[in-house]
Design an enzyme around this catalytic site. Structure first.
Site, PDB file in Angstrom:
ATOM      1  N   LEU A  94       0.826  -1.215   0.000  1.00  0.00           N
ATOM      2  CA  LEU A  94       0.000   0.000   0.000  1.00  0.00           C
ATOM      3  C   LEU A  94       0.855   1.258   0.000  1.00  0.00           C
ATOM      4  O   LEU A  94       0.417   2.314  -0.444  1.00  0.00           O
ATOM      5  CB  LEU A  94      -0.912   0.013   1.233  1.00  0.00           C
ATOM      6  CG  LEU A  94      -1.999  -1.052   1.280  1.00  0.00           C
ATOM      7  CD1 LEU A  94      -2.660  -1.086   2.657  1.00  0.00           C
ATOM      8  CD2 LEU A  94      -3.035  -0.791   0.197  1.00  0.00           C
ATOM      9  N   GLY A  95       2.059   1.137   0.507  1.00  0.00           N
ATOM     10  CA  GLY A  95       2.918   2.314   0.559  1.00  0.00           C
ATOM     11  C   GLY A  95       4.180   2.019   1.325  1.00  0.00           C
ATOM     12  O   GLY A  95       4.350   0.941   1.899  1.00  0.00           O
ATOM     13  N   LYS A  96       5.066   2.989   1.285  1.00  0.00           N
ATOM     14  CA  LYS A  96       6.353   2.840   1.941  1.00  0.00           C
ATOM     15  C   LYS A  96       6.651   4.110   2.720  1.00  0.00           C
ATOM     16  O   LYS A  96       6.426   5.210   2.220  1.00  0.00           O
ATOM     17  CB  LYS A  96       7.438   2.639   0.881  1.00  0.00           C
ATOM     18  CG  LYS A  96       8.304   1.415   1.125  1.00  0.00           C
ATOM     19  CD  LYS A  96       9.264   1.196  -0.013  1.00  0.00           C
ATOM     20  CE  LYS A  96      10.664   0.839   0.476  1.00  0.00           C
ATOM     21  NZ  LYS A  96      10.734  -0.106   1.580  1.00  0.00           N
ATOM     22  N   GLY A  97       7.132   3.948   3.936  1.00  0.00           N
ATOM     23  CA  GLY A  97       7.593   5.102   4.715  1.00  0.00           C
ATOM     24  C   GLY A  97       9.091   5.012   4.865  1.00  0.00           C
ATOM     25  O   GLY A  97       9.745   4.196   4.207  1.00  0.00           O
TER      26      GLY A  97
ATOM     27  N   GLY B 108       9.163   1.836   7.367  1.00  0.00           N
ATOM     28  CA  GLY B 108       8.246   0.715   7.238  1.00  0.00           C
ATOM     29  C   GLY B 108       7.653   0.560   5.854  1.00  0.00           C
ATOM     30  O   GLY B 108       7.583   1.502   5.089  1.00  0.00           O
ATOM     31  N   SER B 109       7.245  -0.659   5.558  1.00  0.00           N
ATOM     32  CA  SER B 109       6.440  -0.917   4.376  1.00  0.00           C
ATOM     33  C   SER B 109       5.063  -1.340   4.848  1.00  0.00           C
ATOM     34  O   SER B 109       4.942  -2.048   5.844  1.00  0.00           O
ATOM     35  CB  SER B 109       7.057  -2.031   3.542  1.00  0.00           C
ATOM     36  OG  SER B 109       8.344  -1.650   3.117  1.00  0.00           O
ATOM     37  N   VAL B 110       4.045  -0.893   4.114  1.00  0.00           N
ATOM     38  CA  VAL B 110       2.674  -1.191   4.524  1.00  0.00           C
ATOM     39  C   VAL B 110       2.013  -2.054   3.452  1.00  0.00           C
ATOM     40  O   VAL B 110       2.120  -1.764   2.259  1.00  0.00           O
ATOM     41  CB  VAL B 110       1.873   0.106   4.755  1.00  0.00           C
ATOM     42  CG1 VAL B 110       0.468  -0.206   5.238  1.00  0.00           C
ATOM     43  CG2 VAL B 110       2.600   1.020   5.753  1.00  0.00           C
TER      44      VAL B 110
ATOM     45  N   LYS C  66       1.726  -2.725   8.850  1.00  0.00           N
ATOM     46  CA  LYS C  66       2.956  -1.945   8.709  1.00  0.00           C
ATOM     47  C   LYS C  66       4.098  -2.767   9.291  1.00  0.00           C
ATOM     48  O   LYS C  66       4.055  -3.169  10.450  1.00  0.00           O
ATOM     49  CB  LYS C  66       2.797  -0.621   9.455  1.00  0.00           C
ATOM     50  CG  LYS C  66       3.918   0.373   9.279  1.00  0.00           C
ATOM     51  CD  LYS C  66       3.454   1.731   9.795  1.00  0.00           C
ATOM     52  CE  LYS C  66       4.559   2.753   9.856  1.00  0.00           C
ATOM     53  NZ  LYS C  66       4.035   4.058  10.320  1.00  0.00           N
TER      54      LYS C  66
ATOM     55  N   ASP D 242       2.512  16.717  13.131  1.00  0.00           N
ATOM     56  CA  ASP D 242       2.987  16.434  11.777  1.00  0.00           C
ATOM     57  C   ASP D 242       1.820  16.304  10.794  1.00  0.00           C
ATOM     58  O   ASP D 242       1.802  15.416   9.943  1.00  0.00           O
ATOM     59  CB  ASP D 242       3.845  15.168  11.791  1.00  0.00           C
ATOM     60  CG  ASP D 242       4.748  15.053  10.559  1.00  0.00           C
ATOM     61  OD1 ASP D 242       4.965  16.068   9.864  1.00  0.00           O
ATOM     62  OD2 ASP D 242       5.221  13.933  10.287  1.00  0.00           O
TER      63      ASP D 242
HETATM   64  P1  ADP Z   1       5.942   6.251   7.842  1.00  0.00           P
HETATM   65  O1  ADP Z   1       5.629   6.420   9.279  1.00  0.00           O
HETATM   66  O2  ADP Z   1       7.204   5.489   7.641  1.00  0.00           O
HETATM   67  O3  ADP Z   1       5.876   7.549   7.087  1.00  0.00           O
HETATM   68  P2  ADP Z   1       3.268   5.619   7.118  1.00  0.00           P
HETATM   69  O4  ADP Z   1       2.518   5.153   8.323  1.00  0.00           O
HETATM   70  O5  ADP Z   1       3.053   7.043   6.739  1.00  0.00           O
HETATM   71  O6  ADP Z   1       4.798   5.307   7.274  1.00  0.00           O
HETATM   72  O7  ADP Z   1       2.884   4.647   5.909  1.00  0.00           O
HETATM   73  C1  ADP Z   1       3.553   4.723   4.661  1.00  0.00           C
HETATM   74  C2  ADP Z   1       2.545   4.711   3.521  1.00  0.00           C
HETATM   75  O8  ADP Z   1       1.782   3.514   3.524  1.00  0.00           O
HETATM   76  C3  ADP Z   1       1.501   5.817   3.606  1.00  0.00           C
HETATM   77  O9  ADP Z   1       1.962   7.015   3.051  1.00  0.00           O
HETATM   78  C4  ADP Z   1       0.331   5.209   2.836  1.00  0.00           C
HETATM   79  O10 ADP Z   1       0.527   5.320   1.433  1.00  0.00           O
HETATM   80  C5  ADP Z   1       0.419   3.750   3.176  1.00  0.00           C
HETATM   81  N1  ADP Z   1      -0.442   3.422   4.314  1.00  0.00           N
HETATM   82  C6  ADP Z   1      -0.090   3.495   5.621  1.00  0.00           C
HETATM   83  N2  ADP Z   1      -1.085   3.129   6.424  1.00  0.00           N
HETATM   84  C7  ADP Z   1      -2.132   2.812   5.622  1.00  0.00           C
HETATM   85  C8  ADP Z   1      -3.477   2.358   5.872  1.00  0.00           C
HETATM   86  N3  ADP Z   1      -3.921   2.175   7.109  1.00  0.00           N
HETATM   87  N4  ADP Z   1      -4.281   2.135   4.801  1.00  0.00           N
HETATM   88  C9  ADP Z   1      -3.818   2.346   3.552  1.00  0.00           C
HETATM   89  N5  ADP Z   1      -2.573   2.767   3.250  1.00  0.00           N
HETATM   90  C10 ADP Z   1      -1.721   3.006   4.268  1.00  0.00           C
HETATM   91 MG    MG Z   2       5.476   7.629  10.695  1.00  0.00          MG
END
Ligand code: ADP
Ligand code: MG
Ligand code: MG
EC number: 2.7.11.1
Length: 265
Positions: A13-16, A19-21, A36, A130
């Site tokens: 779903l995404g990457k931070g 973490g990878s989600v 996550k 944030d």
């Molecule tokens: P980080 O803390 O490393 O920034 P995030 O929690 O923001 O990580 O998650 C990274 C990405 O994953 C988000 O920008 C989003 O695209 C996706 N994502 C995170 N949580 C969810 C969720 N509950 N449902 C759908 N997508 C999510």
């Molecule tokens: Mg974060």
């Protein structure tokens, strides 16, 4: 005890940063969620273990329709897993990029939702710190959901003066290095409202020094298409003195916000 074997893992779903989600569902019950996954080694080398502890402690205690639920968490030898509410609408940031900017009706509805979520947080002495489109997700009904509590603090237990978040959303009292209160979130939703309507944040400049001085002076301009009601709300949030910003209740009751809610019905 829950483990990763209790889940079927789906698409990313995404990457931070850490973490990878992934989309996932429970093997029994087929309950959809987002997982996550964080590597312990990366958390430690990044020095953010305590930040993650705080994120888990805070988010697991928040239950609000405009905040992503943290249902559970567990770990194995190498990784930590957070089981989160799945937001099928994806990232607010992506929506804003594809649509360039939102209609007044959308922006006003989102402002009501974020003000409601943050007033719930502030009542529990949680400051988010944030707020920006990258940390907001969209729910199944198109509703705004705050999704990343990585920088949040429980106010009574933290008086540190940290610099965090991207610069565009920094309030003047943090640029100046003063201690901050829950009013930082009010500034941030002022920036957010502007970005929703204009497509870019109000203090964006070529270089950092110009952004800083504009923030410190509270100096920004509106494109002509931003209407009076929205300007009135943004003007009451982007106030340099944190004590003089309008309250979250005033955001929810603001005539522009309530008129946009009426136009959504
Ligand atoms: P980080 O803390 O490393 O920034 P995030 O929690 O923001 O990580 O998650 C990274 C990405 O994953 C988000 O920008 C989003 O695209 C996706 N994502 C995170 N949580 C969810 C969720 N509950 N449902 C759908 N997508 C999510
Ligand atoms: Mg974060
Ligand atoms: Mg994030």
């Amino acid at each position: 005890k829950l483990s990763i074997n209790d889940f079927e893992i789906g698409r990313p779903l995404g990457k931070g940063k850490f973490g990878s989600v992934y989309l996932a569902r429970t093997k029994t019950g087929h309950f959809h969620c987002a997982i996550k996954v964080l590597f312990k080694s990366q958390l430690i080398s990044g020095g953010v273990e305590h930040q993650l502890e705080r994120e888990i402690e805070i988010q697991s205690h928040l239950q609000h329709p405009n905040i992503i639920r943290l249902y559970n968490y567990f770990w194995d030898a190498k990784k930590i897993y957070l089981i989160l509410e799945y937001a099928p609408g994806g990232e607010m940031y992506k929506q804003l990029t594809t649509q360039k900017r939102f209609t007044e009706a959308m922006a006003g509805k989102y402002m009501y939702e974020i003000a409601d979520a943050l007033s719930y947080c502030h009542r529990k002495n949680v400051i988010h710190r944030d707020i920006k489109p990258e940390n907001l997700l969209i729910g199944a009904q198109g509703e705004l959901k705050i999704g990343d509590f990585g920088w949040s603090v429980h106010a009574p237990s933290n008086k540190r003066q940290t610099m965090c978040g991207t610069m565009d959303y920094l309030p003047p009292e943090m640029v100046n290095g003063n201690s901050h209160s829950d009013a930082v979130d009010l500034w941030a939703i002022g920036v957010l409202c502007y970005e929703f309507l204009v497509g870019k944040p109000p203090f964006e400049h070529e270089n950092q020094a110009d952004t800083y001085s504009a923030i410190k002076a509270g100096r920004f301009t509106y494109p002509d298409f931003v209407k009076k009601g929205a300007r009135d709300l943004i003007g009451k949030l982007l106030v340099v003195d944190p004590r003089r910003r309008c309250s979250l209740q005033e955001v929810k009751d603001h005539y522009w916000v309530t008129s946009m809610l009426d136009s959504c019905r």
